[in-house]
Design an enzyme around this catalytic site. Structure first.
Site, PDB file in Angstrom:
ATOM      1  N   GLU A 126       0.858  -1.198   0.000  1.00  0.00           N
ATOM      2  CA  GLU A 126       0.000   0.000   0.000  1.00  0.00           C
ATOM      3  C   GLU A 126       0.881   1.231   0.000  1.00  0.00           C
ATOM      4  O   GLU A 126       2.105   1.137   0.162  1.00  0.00           O
ATOM      5  CB  GLU A 126      -0.940  -0.008   1.219  1.00  0.00           C
ATOM      6  CG  GLU A 126      -2.066  -1.018   1.083  1.00  0.00           C
ATOM      7  CD  GLU A 126      -3.005  -1.081   2.277  1.00  0.00           C
ATOM      8  OE1 GLU A 126      -2.845  -0.293   3.214  1.00  0.00           O
ATOM      9  OE2 GLU A 126      -3.885  -1.958   2.265  1.00  0.00           O
ATOM     10  N   HIS A 242      -9.061   9.818   2.999  1.00  0.00           N
ATOM     11  CA  HIS A 242      -8.618   8.744   2.099  1.00  0.00           C
ATOM     12  C   HIS A 242      -8.780   9.245   0.665  1.00  0.00           C
ATOM     13  O   HIS A 242      -9.807   9.831   0.329  1.00  0.00           O
ATOM     14  CB  HIS A 242      -9.450   7.486   2.327  1.00  0.00           C
ATOM     15  CG  HIS A 242      -8.839   6.252   1.737  1.00  0.00           C
ATOM     16  ND1 HIS A 242      -8.746   6.048   0.374  1.00  0.00           N
ATOM     17  CD2 HIS A 242      -8.272   5.165   2.316  1.00  0.00           C
ATOM     18  CE1 HIS A 242      -8.158   4.880   0.147  1.00  0.00           C
ATOM     19  NE2 HIS A 242      -7.856   4.321   1.310  1.00  0.00           N
ATOM     20  N   ARG A 288      -0.653   9.098   1.844  1.00  0.00           N
ATOM     21  CA  ARG A 288      -2.075   9.344   1.613  1.00  0.00           C
ATOM     22  C   ARG A 288      -2.439  10.831   1.517  1.00  0.00           C
ATOM     23  O   ARG A 288      -3.248  11.232   0.685  1.00  0.00           O
ATOM     24  CB  ARG A 288      -2.821   8.730   2.798  1.00  0.00           C
ATOM     25  CG  ARG A 288      -4.133   8.213   2.466  1.00  0.00           C
ATOM     26  CD  ARG A 288      -4.615   7.374   3.611  1.00  0.00           C
ATOM     27  NE  ARG A 288      -4.550   5.965   3.276  1.00  0.00           N
ATOM     28  CZ  ARG A 288      -5.092   5.028   4.022  1.00  0.00           C
ATOM     29  NH1 ARG A 288      -5.705   5.339   5.145  1.00  0.00           N
ATOM     30  NH2 ARG A 288      -5.021   3.772   3.665  1.00  0.00           N
ATOM     31  N   HIS A 349     -11.629   9.836   6.681  1.00  0.00           N
ATOM     32  CA  HIS A 349     -11.415   8.400   6.845  1.00  0.00           C
ATOM     33  C   HIS A 349     -10.904   8.012   8.231  1.00  0.00           C
ATOM     34  O   HIS A 349     -11.325   7.006   8.787  1.00  0.00           O
ATOM     35  CB  HIS A 349     -10.412   7.961   5.777  1.00  0.00           C
ATOM     36  CG  HIS A 349     -10.105   6.507   5.747  1.00  0.00           C
ATOM     37  ND1 HIS A 349     -11.053   5.558   5.443  1.00  0.00           N
ATOM     38  CD2 HIS A 349      -8.951   5.826   5.978  1.00  0.00           C
ATOM     39  CE1 HIS A 349     -10.499   4.350   5.485  1.00  0.00           C
ATOM     40  NE2 HIS A 349      -9.225   4.486   5.824  1.00  0.00           N
ATOM     41  N   ARG A 384      -1.433   9.052   9.174  1.00  0.00           N
ATOM     42  CA  ARG A 384      -1.254   7.626   9.466  1.00  0.00           C
ATOM     43  C   ARG A 384      -0.802   6.854   8.235  1.00  0.00           C
ATOM     44  O   ARG A 384      -1.335   7.041   7.131  1.00  0.00           O
ATOM     45  CB  ARG A 384      -2.581   7.044   9.951  1.00  0.00           C
ATOM     46  CG  ARG A 384      -2.555   5.547  10.184  1.00  0.00           C
ATOM     47  CD  ARG A 384      -3.895   5.083  10.709  1.00  0.00           C
ATOM     48  NE  ARG A 384      -4.946   5.257   9.727  1.00  0.00           N
ATOM     49  CZ  ARG A 384      -5.402   4.298   8.921  1.00  0.00           C
ATOM     50  NH1 ARG A 384      -4.903   3.077   8.990  1.00  0.00           N
ATOM     51  NH2 ARG A 384      -6.361   4.539   8.066  1.00  0.00           N
TER      52      ARG A 384
HETATM   53  P1  FAD Z   1     -14.252   0.817  15.716  1.00  0.00           P
HETATM   54  O1  FAD Z   1     -14.009  -0.430  14.984  1.00  0.00           O
HETATM   55  O2  FAD Z   1     -14.788   1.974  14.959  1.00  0.00           O
HETATM   56  O3  FAD Z   1     -15.252   0.474  16.893  1.00  0.00           O
HETATM   57  C1  FAD Z   1     -15.787   1.482  17.727  1.00  0.00           C
HETATM   58  C2  FAD Z   1     -16.840   0.862  18.603  1.00  0.00           C
HETATM   59  O4  FAD Z   1     -17.267   1.789  19.594  1.00  0.00           O
HETATM   60  C3  FAD Z   1     -18.087   0.433  17.850  1.00  0.00           C
HETATM   61  O5  FAD Z   1     -18.463  -0.829  18.349  1.00  0.00           O
HETATM   62  C4  FAD Z   1     -19.121   1.488  18.243  1.00  0.00           C
HETATM   63  O6  FAD Z   1     -20.452   1.048  18.184  1.00  0.00           O
HETATM   64  C5  FAD Z   1     -18.672   1.769  19.669  1.00  0.00           C
HETATM   65  N1  FAD Z   1     -19.144   3.059  20.193  1.00  0.00           N
HETATM   66  C6  FAD Z   1     -18.883   4.289  19.691  1.00  0.00           C
HETATM   67  N2  FAD Z   1     -19.502   5.226  20.457  1.00  0.00           N
HETATM   68  C7  FAD Z   1     -20.155   4.565  21.445  1.00  0.00           C
HETATM   69  C8  FAD Z   1     -20.979   4.968  22.535  1.00  0.00           C
HETATM   70  N3  FAD Z   1     -21.309   6.251  22.776  1.00  0.00           N
HETATM   71  N4  FAD Z   1     -21.484   4.024  23.360  1.00  0.00           N
HETATM   72  C9  FAD Z   1     -21.199   2.710  23.149  1.00  0.00           C
HETATM   73  N5  FAD Z   1     -20.438   2.268  22.122  1.00  0.00           N
HETATM   74  C10 FAD Z   1     -19.911   3.190  21.286  1.00  0.00           C
HETATM   75  N6  FAD Z   1      -7.253   0.324   9.085  1.00  0.00           N
HETATM   76  C11 FAD Z   1      -6.286  -0.577   8.821  1.00  0.00           C
HETATM   77  O7  FAD Z   1      -5.350  -0.732   9.605  1.00  0.00           O
HETATM   78  N7  FAD Z   1      -6.351  -1.335   7.683  1.00  0.00           N
HETATM   79  C12 FAD Z   1      -7.355  -1.221   6.791  1.00  0.00           C
HETATM   80  O8  FAD Z   1      -7.382  -1.925   5.802  1.00  0.00           O
HETATM   81  C13 FAD Z   1      -8.363  -0.266   7.028  1.00  0.00           C
HETATM   82  N8  FAD Z   1      -9.386  -0.084   6.157  1.00  0.00           N
HETATM   83  C14 FAD Z   1     -10.416   0.747   6.495  1.00  0.00           C
HETATM   84  C15 FAD Z   1     -11.527   0.834   5.659  1.00  0.00           C
HETATM   85  C16 FAD Z   1     -12.617   1.604   6.032  1.00  0.00           C
HETATM   86  C17 FAD Z   1     -13.814   1.697   5.121  1.00  0.00           C
HETATM   87  C18 FAD Z   1     -12.600   2.308   7.263  1.00  0.00           C
HETATM   88  C19 FAD Z   1     -13.778   3.135   7.691  1.00  0.00           C
HETATM   89  C20 FAD Z   1     -11.484   2.254   8.079  1.00  0.00           C
HETATM   90  C21 FAD Z   1     -10.391   1.476   7.705  1.00  0.00           C
HETATM   91  N9  FAD Z   1      -9.273   1.379   8.519  1.00  0.00           N
HETATM   92  C22 FAD Z   1      -8.286   0.487   8.227  1.00  0.00           C
HETATM   93  C23 FAD Z   1      -9.254   2.047   9.809  1.00  0.00           C
HETATM   94  C24 FAD Z   1      -9.646   1.020  10.887  1.00  0.00           C
HETATM   95  O9  FAD Z   1     -10.658   0.201  10.385  1.00  0.00           O
HETATM   96  C25 FAD Z   1     -10.119   1.688  12.159  1.00  0.00           C
HETATM   97  O10 FAD Z   1      -9.234   2.698  12.548  1.00  0.00           O
HETATM   98  C26 FAD Z   1     -10.201   0.644  13.272  1.00  0.00           C
HETATM   99  O11 FAD Z   1     -11.014  -0.418  12.868  1.00  0.00           O
HETATM  100  C27 FAD Z   1     -10.736   1.275  14.536  1.00  0.00           C
HETATM  101  O12 FAD Z   1     -10.979   0.255  15.458  1.00  0.00           O
HETATM  102  P2  FAD Z   1     -11.579   0.631  16.863  1.00  0.00           P
HETATM  103  O13 FAD Z   1     -11.799  -0.641  17.585  1.00  0.00           O
HETATM  104  O14 FAD Z   1     -10.752   1.665  17.499  1.00  0.00           O
HETATM  105  O15 FAD Z   1     -12.973   1.349  16.520  1.00  0.00           O
HETATM  106  C1  SIN Z   2      -7.437   0.849   2.470  1.00  0.00           C
HETATM  107  O1  SIN Z   2      -7.679  -0.333   2.263  1.00  0.00           O
HETATM  108  O2  SIN Z   2      -7.105   1.658   1.595  1.00  0.00           O
HETATM  109  C2  SIN Z   2      -7.580   1.369   3.867  1.00  0.00           C
HETATM  110  C3  SIN Z   2      -6.356   1.089   4.611  1.00  0.00           C
HETATM  111  C4  SIN Z   2      -6.293   1.937   5.834  1.00  0.00           C
HETATM  112  O3  SIN Z   2      -7.085   2.855   6.011  1.00  0.00           O
HETATM  113  O4  SIN Z   2      -5.387   1.685   6.622  1.00  0.00           O
END
Ligand code: FAD
Ligand code: SIN
Length: 545
Positions: A126, A242, A288, A349, A384
């Site tokens: 990537e 993104h 990015r 993103h 990032r």
């Molecule tokens: P999240 O997975 O967002 O989970 C947050 C949780 O908190 C959820 O369960 C939500 O319901 C809960 N929550 C929020 N507010 C409250 C509240 N008030 N009360 C109770 N619960 C609450 N990163 C990579 O490293 N590789 C990738 O390939 C990649 N691709 C991505 C593609 C997309 C489309 C997106 C959107 C992001 C991508 N990212 C990627 C970024 C990565 O997915 C996120 O940064 C990561 O998953 C965040 O994980 P997290 O557990 O911190 O939060």
């Molecule tokens: C992507 O697949 O381009 C998302 C990867 C990331 O946000 O880390």
């Protein structure tokens, strides 16, 4: 302007549950941490929607880690630091890249199945990675697979799962966090969680912007409630856009993974010119922030709402095999990516800023930890590196739980004596929650988005302040609490963006287009002071490379 608690509540009449470890959020950071804590005390996971919902499920590209003999933590560190544009905390990055490979192997042991060939993990490339180092699942369904494995595992562990519980505010006594005020959506009542340790894993704040890849639940609640409770936030001006979301009407926008460019796809403008080599020697695989800005420049030049991603050098079968979800979604929109160019444009993103933590997820509030996208550990700096986020959830989730275990052992349960909270102002019905949310998201996108200026930011702050007045009069329910959180965070982001008079990483000022290392190779940290003010401070305690 922003009160300490979002709502009235009376601890004496609310149902109360008590735990050693309270985890808020059920993405990779929350579920991983809960699993790590499961053998060491009582654990609850509180999440506002279904367990699976959050950004994690939608991750496409994969997880970056130095897993092959040609790679090393040192090379991964170097790429992360370069992408971070001078603001990464090298110590935190070193931890991320050194502990990362072990955490990924543990994730596999917990049931996540990554794509392999001849018994070896397949590694993808990537942007801004000098080498192929990204593990992925089912082509472009990494997040779905990770979330599936963690949800399955947690259901077999002694962890109490509270789905549909909206976390409203952290409960504090002085500088100590003693748990969380939640609202049970099904039962329509408050439930208090009293906890020896509370771990915020509530994800980022992409929904603040009209155009985003983030799902609806990602409204920055954890950051806002931590700020209200007296935690420090840091780097809030750095919102990652993104470069390549599918430019079709949809909310959230569907992502076209950076891995597509990693497999050779090229960006061309609407008059057919391949433009990325004009902007950066790494062309489509530049960091990015560079690619996003270049796309915006080309969109302005050509007067088009998008540029085009060209994957037509690949056969239908190979695209379908490597990127099944992307292929299918394009087809659903009537685009065959083996034959036609894909319209793409940037979308909000990832939130680089968040609750400031030390190297073990600890915050400045006793008993409160944060990990995943809600936290600002310093690993991402101003921009990032792709696929470092899921890794951060694993690495700092484990470290946070280790620290929380020590706290449970040494501090025991908190002595709780909470007073009732009564709001001064009466609620008013019908002041336009949906409309205010729409206006705010439009405003953040148009005036606090990819390109910023003093004039736009000052105007945005003015409008946000007026919205804050409205929000305070809204009735008590999850949608209005979300809106209140979004308004507060929007203000903090706009304010931090106004103060940083330079352009660096994801923060681009049209009126200050250059990096200013002399004045700005440092972090802006925000803290709620007595009263309502927002102050911004340098952080003299943390030093940076
Ligand atoms: P999240 O997975 O967002 O989970 C947050 C949780 O908190 C959820 O369960 C939500 O319901 C809960 N929550 C929020 N507010 C409250 C509240 N008030 N009360 C109770 N619960 C609450 N990163 C990579 O490293 N590789 C990738 O390939 C990649 N691709 C991505 C593609 C997309 C489309 C997106 C959107 C992001 C991508 N990212 C990627 C970024 C990565 O997915 C996120 O940064 C990561 O998953 C965040 O994980 P997290 O557990 O911190 O939060
Ligand atoms: C992507 O697949 O381009 C998302 C990867 C990331 O946000 O880390």
């Amino acid at each position: 302007m922003f009160s300490r608690y979002l709502t009235n509540f009376d601890p004496a009449t609310s149902e109360t549950r008590t735990y050693d470890f309270l985890v808020v959020g059920s993405g990779i950071a929350g579920l991983w941490s809960a699993l790590e804590a499961a053998d060491h005390g009582t654990v609850a996971v509180v999440t506002k929607g279904p367990l699976e919902e959050g950004s994690t499920k939608y991750a496409q590209g994969g997880i970056a880690a130095a897993l092959c003999p040609q790679d090393s933590p040192a090379l991964h560190l170097q790429d992360t630091m370069v992408a971070g544009a001078g603001l990464c905390n090298q110590e935190a990055v070193s931890i991320l890249v050194t502990e990362g490979p072990t955490r990924v192997r543990e994730l596999v042991k917990r049931g996540a199945q990554f794509d392999e060939e001849n018994g070896q993990l397949i590694l993808a490339r990537e942007g801004a990675h000098g080498i192929r180092r990204i593990v992925r699942a089912k082509g472009d369904q990494t997040g779905k697979e990770v979330e599936r494995a963690l949800v399955e595992d947690i259901r077999h562990n002694p962890v109490d799962l509270y789905e549909g519980y909206f976390a409203v505010d952290l409960l504090t006594q002085g500088e100590e966090c003693v748990g969380m005020l939640t609202w049970s959506i099904a039962e329509q009542r408050f439930v208090l969680f009293i906890a020896s340790t509370t771990l915020l894993a509530t994800g980022g704040a992409g929904q603040l912007f009209k155009v985003t890849t983030n799902p609806a639940v990602v409204t920055g609640d954890g950051m806002a409630m931590a700020y209200r409770a007296g935690a420090w936030l840091q780097d809030m001006e750095f919102m990652q856009f993104h470069p390549t979301a599918l430019a079709k009407d949809a909310s959230p926008k569907f992502l076209i993974s950076e891995a597509v460019r990693g497999e050779g796809a090229r960006l061309v403008n609407t008059i057919g010119h391949r433009f990325m080599p004009d902007y950066h020697p790494d062309a489509e695989l530049a960091p990015r922030d560079v690619v996003s800005r270049s796309i915006v420049a080309e969109m302005q030049k050509t007067g088009s709402p998008h540029v085009l991603l060209d994957l037509t050098s690949h056969s239908r079968e190979s695209i379908q095999g490597r990127f099944p979800t992307i292929f299918q979604t394009c087809c659903d929109y009537g685009i065959d990516p083996s034959d036609e160019l894909i319209p793409v444009s940037p979308a909000a993103h990832y939130t680089m800023g968040g609750v400031r933590t030390g190297l073990n997820g600890e915050t400045n509030l006793k008993r409160l930890y944060a990990c995943g996208e809600v936290a600002c550990t310093g690993v991402h700096g101003a921009n990032r590196l792709a696929s470092n986020s899921l890794l951060e959830g694993l690495v700092f989730g484990s470290r946070s739980v280790k620290a929380a275990r020590r706290a449970v052992k040494h501090l025991g349960a908190p002595q709780v004596a909470l007073s009732p909270v009564r709001r001064l102002r009466p609620y008013q019905e019908d002041v336009g929650c949906v409309e205010t949310r729409r206006t705010l998201r439009n405003l953040m996108w148009s005036q606090v988005g990819l390109l910023r200026s003093e004039e736009a930011l000052v105007g945005a702050l003015d409008q946000i302040d007026r919205m804050a007045e409205v929000v305070h009069q809204l009735p008590a329910r999850p949608e209005t609490w979300e809106l209140a959180n979004m308004v507060l965070l929007s203000r903090l982001i706009a304010f931090a963006a106004l103060v940083r008079t330079e352009s660096r990483g994801a923060h681009q000022r049209e009126d200050f287009p250059k990096v200013d290392d002399v004045h700005w190779k440092k972090h802006a940290a925000l803290h709620r002071r007595t009263g309502d003010g927002v102050t911004i401070e340098d952080d003299p305690e943390i030093s940076f490379a």
